[in-house]
Design a protein around this motif. Structure first.
Motif, short mmCIF file in Angstrom:
data_model
loop_
_atom_site.label_atom_id
_atom_site.label_comp_id
_atom_site.label_asym_id
_atom_site.label_seq_id
_atom_site.Cartn_x
_atom_site.Cartn_y
_atom_site.Cartn_z
N GLU A 15 -42.93 25.76 9.10
CA GLU A 15 -41.84 26.95 9.79
C GLU A 15 -40.87 25.90 10.46
O GLU A 15 -41.36 24.86 10.87
CB GLU A 15 -42.58 27.63 10.93
N ASP A 16 -39.99 26.68 11.06
CA ASP A 16 -39.02 26.00 11.87
C ASP A 16 -38.37 24.67 11.27
O ASP A 16 -38.49 23.61 11.81
CB ASP A 16 -39.43 25.62 13.12
N VAL A 17 -38.04 24.63 10.07
CA VAL A 17 -37.67 23.20 9.39
C VAL A 17 -36.38 22.89 9.65
O VAL A 17 -35.36 23.76 9.65
CB VAL A 17 -37.83 23.33 7.76
N ALA A 18 -35.96 21.50 10.01
CA ALA A 18 -34.63 21.01 10.09
C ALA A 18 -34.62 19.83 9.33
O ALA A 18 -35.68 19.03 9.48
CB ALA A 18 -34.49 20.59 11.49
N VAL A 19 -33.80 19.28 8.62
CA VAL A 19 -33.80 18.35 7.83
C VAL A 19 -32.22 17.34 8.21
O VAL A 19 -31.33 18.06 8.28
CB VAL A 19 -33.70 18.53 6.34
N SER A 20 -32.35 16.34 8.43
CA SER A 20 -31.21 15.43 8.59
C SER A 20 -31.24 13.90 8.24
O SER A 20 -32.50 13.11 8.82
CB SER A 20 -30.86 15.49 10.01
N GLY A 21 -30.73 13.40 7.27
CA GLY A 21 -30.64 11.97 6.84
C GLY A 21 -32.10 11.70 6.48
O GLY A 21 -32.65 10.58 6.74
N GLY A 22 -32.71 12.19 5.63
CA GLY A 22 -34.09 12.23 5.13
C GLY A 22 -35.22 12.30 6.00
O GLY A 22 -36.48 11.98 5.93
N VAL A 23 -35.00 12.71 7.41
CA VAL A 23 -35.98 13.04 8.66
C VAL A 23 -36.14 14.64 8.49
O VAL A 23 -35.18 15.51 8.57
CB VAL A 23 -35.48 12.47 9.84
N TRP A 24 -37.56 14.87 8.20
CA TRP A 24 -37.81 16.29 8.35
C TRP A 24 -38.77 16.75 9.72
O TRP A 24 -39.48 15.81 9.93
CB TRP A 24 -38.62 16.74 7.17
N VAL A 25 -38.12 17.59 10.12
CA VAL A 25 -38.80 18.22 11.33
C VAL A 25 -39.28 19.54 11.07
O VAL A 25 -38.68 20.41 10.87
CB VAL A 25 -38.11 18.08 12.82
N PHE A 26 -40.70 19.89 11.30
CA PHE A 26 -40.98 21.15 11.16
C PHE A 26 -42.40 21.31 11.77
O PHE A 26 -43.02 20.27 12.53
CB PHE A 26 -41.50 21.16 9.55
N SER A 27 -42.81 22.62 11.82
CA SER A 27 -43.93 22.90 12.52
C SER A 27 -45.25 23.31 11.88
O SER A 27 -44.85 23.95 10.72
CB SER A 27 -43.85 23.60 13.97
N VAL A 28 -46.23 22.96 12.07
CA VAL A 28 -47.45 23.37 11.17
C VAL A 28 -48.45 23.92 12.31
O VAL A 28 -48.71 23.66 13.38
CB VAL A 28 -48.20 22.61 10.21
N PRO A 29 -49.56 25.06 11.59
CA PRO A 29 -50.55 25.13 12.67
C PRO A 29 -51.20 23.98 12.95
O PRO A 29 -51.35 23.24 12.28
CB PRO A 29 -51.59 26.21 11.78
N ASP A 30 -51.92 24.14 14.21
CA ASP A 30 -52.84 22.81 14.60
C ASP A 30 -53.89 22.65 13.75
O ASP A 30 -54.24 21.50 13.34
CB ASP A 30 -53.00 23.35 16.16
N SER A 31 -54.55 23.86 13.13
CA SER A 31 -55.49 23.61 12.25
C SER A 31 -55.25 23.09 11.00
O SER A 31 -56.33 22.58 10.25
CB SER A 31 -56.20 25.03 11.96
N ALA A 32 -53.95 22.83 10.71
CA ALA A 32 -53.54 22.45 9.42
C ALA A 32 -52.88 20.59 9.73
O ALA A 32 -52.35 20.30 8.94
CB ALA A 32 -52.37 23.37 8.76
N VAL A 33 -53.01 20.32 10.64
CA VAL A 33 -52.33 18.99 11.13
C VAL A 33 -52.87 18.04 10.15
O VAL A 33 -52.44 17.15 9.63
CB VAL A 33 -52.41 18.55 12.55
N ARG A 34 -54.26 17.70 10.28
CA ARG A 34 -54.92 16.91 9.45
C ARG A 34 -54.65 16.77 8.04
O ARG A 34 -54.21 15.77 7.37
CB ARG A 34 -56.48 16.90 9.55
N ALA A 35 -54.60 18.10 7.35
CA ALA A 35 -54.33 18.21 5.90
C ALA A 35 -53.07 17.95 5.80
O ALA A 35 -52.60 17.10 4.65
CB ALA A 35 -54.53 19.72 5.66
N THR A 36 -51.93 18.16 6.62
CA THR A 36 -50.44 17.89 6.50
C THR A 36 -50.31 16.39 6.50
O THR A 36 -49.65 15.93 5.50
CB THR A 36 -49.78 18.69 7.71
#
Lengths: 243, 312
Positions: B249-270
């Protein structure tokens, strides 16, 4: 009392740098220096007429300076929030009111003393003898100006400068018409009337030998009483005010 | 240790029983040595609260304590205050303003004089002691205001919009000054509209709205979004792997850098998915909203602010 003195010192430092004060002072002093040139002097009364006009001019100038310095002092400080940083310290409201009055009155002392010095010097130079009695008149004028300053400071703790100026002028008028309104001491209201006539000693200074030391002491007592009451009322009004 | 400032049930009503209530049941505790932010939109009651604390406005009710004592004139000798948009007589010099405030705080003239140069240098006005304030810019007057607040080396400093009128460099200087004060053990209560400033330096904040406390707590508690982690990743692919896209969610992209959020439970998988697909993970931090976002959301949707830290 250190805090009262600190406020008073700041008021003096500010007041003596106001251009309008010095414009009034210089204009009046020039006029005072020109009094001997008036053509209507009668032989033998010229020095008395000089004293009368010089003191009258000193009175008017002192009152103008008083109003200039005291009418807007507190309202402007409230409006511009200058006093927030002052009253947020270990300063009581009464100390601020008293210090403000004291600073204005000390400035008035310097101004009236300057007037006194000039009219004394001109009188001596023109008429060949020192007119020591002039200083009694100057002292009385300064004390009356101090009372008007106390009135302005007191009223200005609760209202706007325009209203303060109107109140001061109305009070000046009322305080000098007791005899016209009430006749004499036989009137039961005579002693309750708010009169400043005690400070009007221009006639005995100009045409007589001045006033006695006892009278001067009475004048000082009246001055202290008036100022004490007015500053108390001002402090009371200010202490209840939200800034 | 008693807090530096404690306000309980502060209440201010203007204009009698049916008048306007400016502040209602406000409580505020500022710990010693901390920097505490007081936030709120215009008319929220911030300045009225500060004025009641400092004796400029008579409270209709409540308890006000500074350094463990009732907030009367005596204890205010240990407090420095910078009002919003301070104004001093233009006919006075900076040295005279500091002398007045130093003397009012019980300092000896020699003590004030010796501190004046040091203090003016600290606020960026070195060598301007004798200049009349008529020649000062708005920002320089603000610096004089800060200097007068600090003249008596107060234990508590209350600053109302200290960055007002200052250029970016001046704002940075003030921010550094506040942090230096806190390091020296001085407590700072900061009322400000500069949310980035508050977010950068305050340990705790209290947010007022409509005369009441709308939220309070540490910045982290207020701004961290529970249960989500912010991921910052760099890669050359035009899009993130499909498995990640379904979580983010909350995705932002700039110059090949992606910033987004994921549920804490999905961090490892991500992290594993990104790693397997040649992406570089630049950071993983608890997701945090900006104070601007939090503040705006709170003002727009007060009824939905039932998160932790939000006071009903």
């Amino acid at each position: 009392m250190n805090r009262v003195a600190a406020v008073a010192r700041a008021v003096v430092a500010d007041a003596i740098r106001r251009r309008i004060v010095w414009v009034v002072v210089l204009f009046s002093l020039v006029l005072a220096a020109m009094i001997p040139m008036l053509p209507s002097y009668g032989v033998g009364v010229a020095d008395a007429v000089y004293r009368e006009i010089a003191l009258a001019m000193t009175y008017v100038a002192a009152m103008v300076v008083t109003l200039v310095l005291s009418v807007s002092r507190i309202p402007v400080e409230v409006e511009r929030r200058t006093l927030y940083s002052v009253l947020a310290r270990d300063v009581r409201r009464w100390e601020y009111v008293l210090g403000t009055w004291l600073g204005i009155t000390l400035t008035l002392a310097a101004v009236t003393a300057a007037f006194g010095g000039i009219i004394f010097a001109v009188g001596w130079a023109v008429y060949g003898a020192p007119m020591w009695m002039l200083w009694q008149g100057v002292l009385a004028i300064w004390m009356e100006a101090g009372i008007i300053a106390a009135l302005c400071v007191a009223v200005s703790t609760i209202t706007l400068p325009v209203i303060v100026a109107v109140a001061a002028l109305a009070f000046l008028f009322i305080a000098h018409v007791r005899a016209d309104l009430l006749g004499g001491p036989e009137n039961p209201l005579w002693y309750a009337y708010p009169s400043l006539d005690a400070f009007n000693i221009i006639a005995p200074v100009s045409h007589g030998s001045g006033v006695s030391l006892l009278y001067l002491a009475t004048m000082v007592l009246a001055f202290v009483g008036w100022v004490g009451a007015l500053v108390f009322l001002g402090a009371l009004g200010f202490s209840r005010r939200d800034l | 240790m008693t807090p530096a400032i404690r306000i309980e049930r502060a209440h201010k009503r203007y204009g009698g029983a049916t008048g306007f209530v400016a502040v209602s049941d406000v409580a505020l505790t500022v710990n010693r040595g901390s920097i505490h932010g007081l936030l709120g939109p215009n008319g929220a009651g911030k300045t009225t609260t500060l004025k009641m604390l400092l004796g400029l406005v008579r409270p209709s009710g409540g308890t006000f304590e500074i350094l463990g004592e009732p907030a009367g004139p005596a204890v205010r000798a240990r407090v420095g205050f910078l009002p919003e948009q301070p104004y001093f007589s233009p006919l006075l010099t900076a040295a005279e303003v500091l002398m007045l405030h130093g003397r009012l705080s019980g300092m000896a003239p020699s003590e004030v004089e010796s501190r004046t140069g040091e203090l003016l240098a600290r606020v960026g006005l070195e060598g301007r002691e004798k200049t009349r304030l008529a020649k000062y810019s708005r920002g320089m007057l603000q610096r004089v205001g800060i200097a007068q607040a600090l003249i008596a080396a107060p234990e508590v400093v209350v600053l109302d919009e200290p960055a007002s009128g200052l250029d970016p460099v001046g704002q940075r200087d003030v921010r550094n000054l506040m942090m230096a004060l806190a390091e020296e053990g001085t407590t700072v209560l900061l009322s400000s509209h500069q949310l980035s400033e508050v977010e950068a330096i305050c340990d705790e904040v209290t947010i007022l709205n409509h005369g009441r406390v709308a939220a309070e707590g540490s910045i982290d508690d207020l701004l961290n979004v529970a249960g989500r982690t912010s991921v910052r990743a760099r890669g050359t692919a035009p899009a993130l792997p499909a498995e990640v896209q379904s979580l983010m969610e909350d995705v932002a992209v700039s110059g090949g850098v992606w910033v987004f959020s994921v549920p804490d439970s999905a961090v490892r998988a991500t992290v594993d998915i990104l790693d397997d697909n040649g992406w570089a993970i630049e950071s993983l931090v608890p997701k945090r909203q900006s104070l601007e976002d939090y503040f705006g959301r709170m003002l727009e949707e007060p009824s939905r602010m039932a998160d932790a830290g939000v006071v009903s």
